[in-house]
Design an enzyme around this catalytic site. Structure first.
Site, PDB file in Angstrom:
ATOM      1  N   GLY A  43      56.904  15.845 -32.117  1.00 30.76           N
ATOM      2  CA  GLY A  43      55.582  15.230 -31.991  1.00 30.76           C
ATOM      3  C   GLY A  43      54.797  15.397 -33.288  1.00 30.76           C
ATOM      4  O   GLY A  43      54.847  16.449 -33.898  1.00 30.76           O
ATOM      5  N   ARG A  52      62.171  11.671 -32.320  1.00 29.48           N
ATOM      6  CA  ARG A  52      62.986  12.571 -31.495  1.00 29.48           C
ATOM      7  C   ARG A  52      64.386  11.990 -31.567  1.00 29.48           C
ATOM      8  O   ARG A  52      64.564  10.785 -31.480  1.00 29.48           O
ATOM      9  CB  ARG A  52      62.442  12.617 -30.073  1.00 29.48           C
ATOM     10  N   ASP A 110      58.996  23.615 -31.768  1.00 28.27           N
ATOM     11  CA  ASP A 110      60.158  24.450 -31.425  1.00 28.27           C
ATOM     12  C   ASP A 110      61.473  23.670 -31.423  1.00 28.27           C
ATOM     13  O   ASP A 110      62.505  24.203 -31.832  1.00 28.27           O
ATOM     14  CB  ASP A 110      59.929  25.208 -30.110  1.00 28.27           C
ATOM     15  N   GLY A 111      61.451  22.411 -30.988  1.00 27.68           N
ATOM     16  CA  GLY A 111      62.671  21.603 -31.029  1.00 27.68           C
ATOM     17  C   GLY A 111      63.160  21.437 -32.460  1.00 27.68           C
ATOM     18  O   GLY A 111      64.353  21.570 -32.761  1.00 27.68           O
ATOM     19  N   THR A 117      52.614  21.848 -34.722  1.00 27.91           N
ATOM     20  CA  THR A 117      52.608  21.296 -33.363  1.00 27.91           C
ATOM     21  C   THR A 117      51.258  21.614 -32.736  1.00 27.91           C
ATOM     22  O   THR A 117      50.741  22.718 -32.924  1.00 27.91           O
ATOM     23  CB  THR A 117      53.750  21.878 -32.510  1.00 27.91           C
ATOM     24  N   ILE A 118      50.707  20.655 -32.005  1.00 23.93           N
ATOM     25  CA  ILE A 118      49.385  20.912 -31.425  1.00 23.93           C
ATOM     26  C   ILE A 118      49.462  21.938 -30.289  1.00 23.93           C
ATOM     27  O   ILE A 118      48.456  22.450 -29.849  1.00 23.93           O
ATOM     28  CB  ILE A 118      48.702  19.602 -30.938  1.00 23.93           C
ATOM     29  N   ASP A 119      50.694  22.249 -29.834  1.00 26.29           N
ATOM     30  CA  ASP A 119      50.850  23.147 -28.678  1.00 26.29           C
ATOM     31  C   ASP A 119      50.656  24.626 -28.999  1.00 26.29           C
ATOM     32  O   ASP A 119      50.517  25.440 -28.087  1.00 26.29           O
ATOM     33  CB  ASP A 119      52.251  22.983 -28.067  1.00 26.29           C
ATOM     34  N   ASP A 123      52.825  26.881 -29.746  1.00 25.65           N
ATOM     35  CA  ASP A 123      53.766  27.638 -28.912  1.00 25.65           C
ATOM     36  C   ASP A 123      54.875  28.314 -29.730  1.00 25.65           C
ATOM     37  O   ASP A 123      55.940  28.601 -29.192  1.00 25.65           O
ATOM     38  CB  ASP A 123      54.367  26.723 -27.832  1.00 25.65           C
ATOM     39  N   MET A 173      46.220  17.569 -23.416  1.00 22.28           N
ATOM     40  CA  MET A 173      47.657  17.766 -23.640  1.00 22.28           C
ATOM     41  C   MET A 173      48.052  19.215 -23.399  1.00 22.28           C
ATOM     42  O   MET A 173      47.232  20.123 -23.508  1.00 22.28           O
ATOM     43  CB  MET A 173      48.039  17.322 -25.041  1.00 22.28           C
ATOM     44  N   ARG A 177      52.076  20.354 -22.022  1.00 20.96           N
ATOM     45  CA  ARG A 177      53.071  20.266 -20.938  1.00 20.96           C
ATOM     46  C   ARG A 177      53.426  21.652 -20.407  1.00 20.96           C
ATOM     47  O   ARG A 177      53.521  21.871 -19.215  1.00 20.96           O
ATOM     48  CB  ARG A 177      54.346  19.582 -21.447  1.00 20.96           C
ATOM     49  N   GLY A 196      32.242  24.733 -22.562  1.00 14.27           N
ATOM     50  CA  GLY A 196      31.499  25.246 -21.415  1.00 14.27           C
ATOM     51  C   GLY A 196      31.929  24.620 -20.093  1.00 14.27           C
ATOM     52  O   GLY A 196      31.097  24.399 -19.205  1.00 14.27           O
ATOM     53  N   ALA A 197      33.221  24.346 -19.969  1.00 13.28           N
ATOM     54  CA  ALA A 197      33.709  23.719 -18.731  1.00 13.28           C
ATOM     55  C   ALA A 197      33.586  24.684 -17.554  1.00 13.28           C
ATOM     56  O   ALA A 197      33.632  25.906 -17.735  1.00 13.28           O
ATOM     57  CB  ALA A 197      35.163  23.291 -18.906  1.00 13.28           C
ATOM     58  N   LYS A 251      23.476  22.638  -8.466  1.00 12.47           N
ATOM     59  CA  LYS A 251      24.336  22.271  -9.601  1.00 12.47           C
ATOM     60  C   LYS A 251      25.075  20.995  -9.243  1.00 12.47           C
ATOM     61  O   LYS A 251      25.785  20.947  -8.250  1.00 12.47           O
ATOM     62  CB  LYS A 251      25.355  23.395  -9.851  1.00 12.47           C
ATOM     63  N   GLU A 298      47.900  18.948 -18.922  1.00 12.21           N
ATOM     64  CA  GLU A 298      48.788  17.976 -18.268  1.00 12.21           C
ATOM     65  C   GLU A 298      49.954  18.633 -17.519  1.00 12.21           C
ATOM     66  O   GLU A 298      50.436  18.109 -16.527  1.00 12.21           O
ATOM     67  CB  GLU A 298      49.319  16.955 -19.286  1.00 12.21           C
ATOM     68  N   ARG A 351      35.166  11.488 -11.437  1.00 14.27           N
ATOM     69  CA  ARG A 351      35.654  10.562 -12.466  1.00 14.27           C
ATOM     70  C   ARG A 351      36.759  11.268 -13.251  1.00 14.27           C
ATOM     71  O   ARG A 351      36.707  12.484 -13.450  1.00 14.27           O
ATOM     72  CB  ARG A 351      34.538  10.176 -13.441  1.00 14.27           C
TER      73      ARG A 351
HETATM   74  P1  ATP Z   1      56.467  19.149 -30.374  1.00 13.69           P
HETATM   75  O1  ATP Z   1      56.683  20.360 -29.519  1.00 13.69           O
HETATM   76  O2  ATP Z   1      55.210  19.203 -31.141  1.00 13.69           O
HETATM   77  O3  ATP Z   1      56.655  17.861 -29.666  1.00 13.69           O
HETATM   78  P2  ATP Z   1      59.126  19.604 -31.402  1.00 13.69           P
HETATM   79  O4  ATP Z   1      59.621  19.865 -32.761  1.00 13.69           O
HETATM   80  O5  ATP Z   1      59.276  20.726 -30.412  1.00 13.69           O
HETATM   81  O6  ATP Z   1      57.617  19.165 -31.524  1.00 13.69           O
HETATM   82  P3  ATP Z   1      61.165  18.113 -29.990  1.00 13.69           P
HETATM   83  O7  ATP Z   1      61.151  16.707 -29.544  1.00 13.69           O
HETATM   84  O8  ATP Z   1      61.354  19.173 -28.981  1.00 13.69           O
HETATM   85  O9  ATP Z   1      59.808  18.299 -30.821  1.00 13.69           O
HETATM   86  O10 ATP Z   1      62.341  18.296 -31.069  1.00 13.69           O
HETATM   87  C1  ATP Z   1      62.450  17.435 -32.191  1.00 13.69           C
HETATM   88  C2  ATP Z   1      63.891  17.137 -32.480  1.00 13.69           C
HETATM   89  O11 ATP Z   1      64.581  18.337 -32.870  1.00 13.69           O
HETATM   90  C3  ATP Z   1      64.719  16.610 -31.316  1.00 13.69           C
HETATM   91  O12 ATP Z   1      64.545  15.234 -31.093  1.00 13.69           O
HETATM   92  C4  ATP Z   1      66.136  16.906 -31.796  1.00 13.69           C
HETATM   93  O13 ATP Z   1      66.564  15.949 -32.737  1.00 13.69           O
HETATM   94  C5  ATP Z   1      65.956  18.247 -32.520  1.00 13.69           C
HETATM   95  N1  ATP Z   1      66.337  19.350 -31.627  1.00 13.69           N
HETATM   96  C6  ATP Z   1      65.644  19.856 -30.580  1.00 13.69           C
HETATM   97  N2  ATP Z   1      66.324  20.835 -29.951  1.00 13.69           N
HETATM   98  C7  ATP Z   1      67.488  20.970 -30.618  1.00 13.69           C
HETATM   99  C8  ATP Z   1      68.659  21.791 -30.466  1.00 13.69           C
HETATM  100  N3  ATP Z   1      68.749  22.711 -29.497  1.00 13.69           N
HETATM  101  N4  ATP Z   1      69.675  21.616 -31.342  1.00 13.69           N
HETATM  102  C9  ATP Z   1      69.604  20.696 -32.319  1.00 13.69           C
HETATM  103  N5  ATP Z   1      68.549  19.898 -32.520  1.00 13.69           N
HETATM  104  C10 ATP Z   1      67.499  20.014 -31.696  1.00 13.69           C
END
Ligand code: ATP
Length: 320
Positions: free
Chosen positions: A12, A73, A104-105, A127-129, A131, A171, A173, A187-188, A215, A224, A245
């Site tokens: 992302g 991705r 992390d991905g 990443t905005i998360d 994490d 956002m 997940r 102040g939610a 109130k 989300e 709303r």
């Molecule tokens: P965000 O959490 O902000 O969306 P991210 O880096 O975690 O960002 P992902 O979609 O989870 O986003 O991962 C990005 C890409 O990294 C994946 O589309 C894939 O190509 C690669 N990737 C993720 N996990 C693995 C893995 N276990 N092994 C190899 N490549 C990976």
């Protein structure tokens, strides 16, 4: 001896990725490295979608959201054959090391490249998360919080004037990080996050009780991953008879100019990533902890992050 490095953004997009790219390129060029931009993350790496970047290629981007290298991705990169294609592209183009900017991905991809294929990699957390371990905050999170906060402030104006209950979905997940920060700063009255169980019935009792005491506007922030805002709103109307709303902030939270904090973080971390490469320190992720530049093993960076939401969550409940 490292002469040529590649840089990619993946997963992302996050505000501040451009500032990180700029820093990697200019800091690298300053240290006599050639820098190759890889487009659309691991997808572009597999397809050889590359372009040399110089000082001027990254002019005028520090203030821009998104990423000039684009992001993607890529499922093919999860496979051994996809990774092999990527490795061949790196070898063919004499790219000695890689800076990966993402979440992390993205880091898991870099772990594969380093552990399995011995491609020197360094990760920059974007990443905005928020994490990832090894950094107090990731690039993009501050901007996302501020963007969501701006929206909440506007919603509060109308909530107060119209005497309504607003359920605002932000956002997150798997993480309530954005939700608790926005709820605290805005102040939610309530916040629902994936890390904590919640009881809509109890929340409705609070609303009815509050309503009796005069109130009549509420802002309920929902991550989300905790619930769908429209379902929460339906339930509130059903249980309290009060009008609700719903606003789903969605992708506006990813866009926009990065805050000063994100630009500074991205700039420092981009340069740090290049420094690690110059010092032959690979398989690591850079970060800032307690104001100090830091690097941890990529494996450590992707371990589940120690909870960062609890103290905020408790405070919001006390201040409601
Ligand atoms: P965000 O959490 O902000 O969306 P991210 O880096 O975690 O960002 P992902 O979609 O989870 O986003 O991962 C990005 C890409 O990294 C994946 O589309 C894939 O190509 C690669 N990737 C993720 N996990 C693995 C893995 N276990 N092994 C190899 N490549 C990976």
């Amino acid at each position: 001896m490292i002469k040529r490095i590649g840089v990619l953004t993946s997963g992302g997009d996050a505000p501040g990725m451009n500032a990180a790219i700029r820093s990697v390129v200019r800091y690298g060029v300053h240290h006599k490295l050639e820098v190759i931009g890889i487009f659309r993350g691991y997808a572009g790496l597999i397809n050889g979608d590359l372009k040399p970047l110089d000082h001027r290629s990254v002019s005028g981007i520090i203030n821009r959201g998104g990423t000039i290298l684009e992001t993607a991705r890529c499922d093919e990169f999860l496979t051994e054959s996809g990774q092999l294609k990527a490795v061949e592209v790196l070898k063919r183009n004499k790219i000695d090391a890689l800076v990966v900017i993402g979440g992390d991905g993205t880091y898991r991809g870099a772990i594969q490249l380093w552990d399995k294929w011995h491609i020197p990699c360094v990760g920059v957390p974007a990443t905005i998360d928020n994490d990832l371990n090894g950094t107090d905050i990731t690039i993009g999170a501050d901007t996302a919080i501020n963007t969501a906060l701006e929206a909440i402030d506007k919603i509060r104006d109308t909530a107060t004037s119209m005497k309504r209950i607003f359920v605002v979905e932000v956002m997150g997940r798997d993480s309530g990080f954005i939700a608790v920060n926005v709820a605290l700063a805005g102040g939610a009255e309530e916040v629902l996050i994936p890390e904590s169980s919640y009881d809509v019935g109890e929340m409705c009792q609070d609303i009815v009780e509050g309503n009796r005491k005069g109130k009549n506007s509420w802002i309920i922030v929902v991550a989300e991953g905790a619930a769908k805002a429209d379902k929460v709103a339906e339930k509130i109307t059903e249980m309290t008879g009060l009008e609700t709303r719903v606003t789903v902030l969605g992708h506006i939270q990813r866009g926009g100019a990065p805050t000063a904090r994100d630009r500074i973080l991205a700039t420092r971390l981009g340069a740090t990533a290049v420094n690690l490469i110059l010092n032959n320190e690979f398989g690591k992720a850079v970060g800032v902890q307690d104001g100090r530049i830091n690097a941890v093993d990529l494996h450590r960076a992707v371990e589940e992050k120690e909870t960062v939401v609890d103290p905020f969550y408790r405070l919001i409940r006390i201040l409601t």
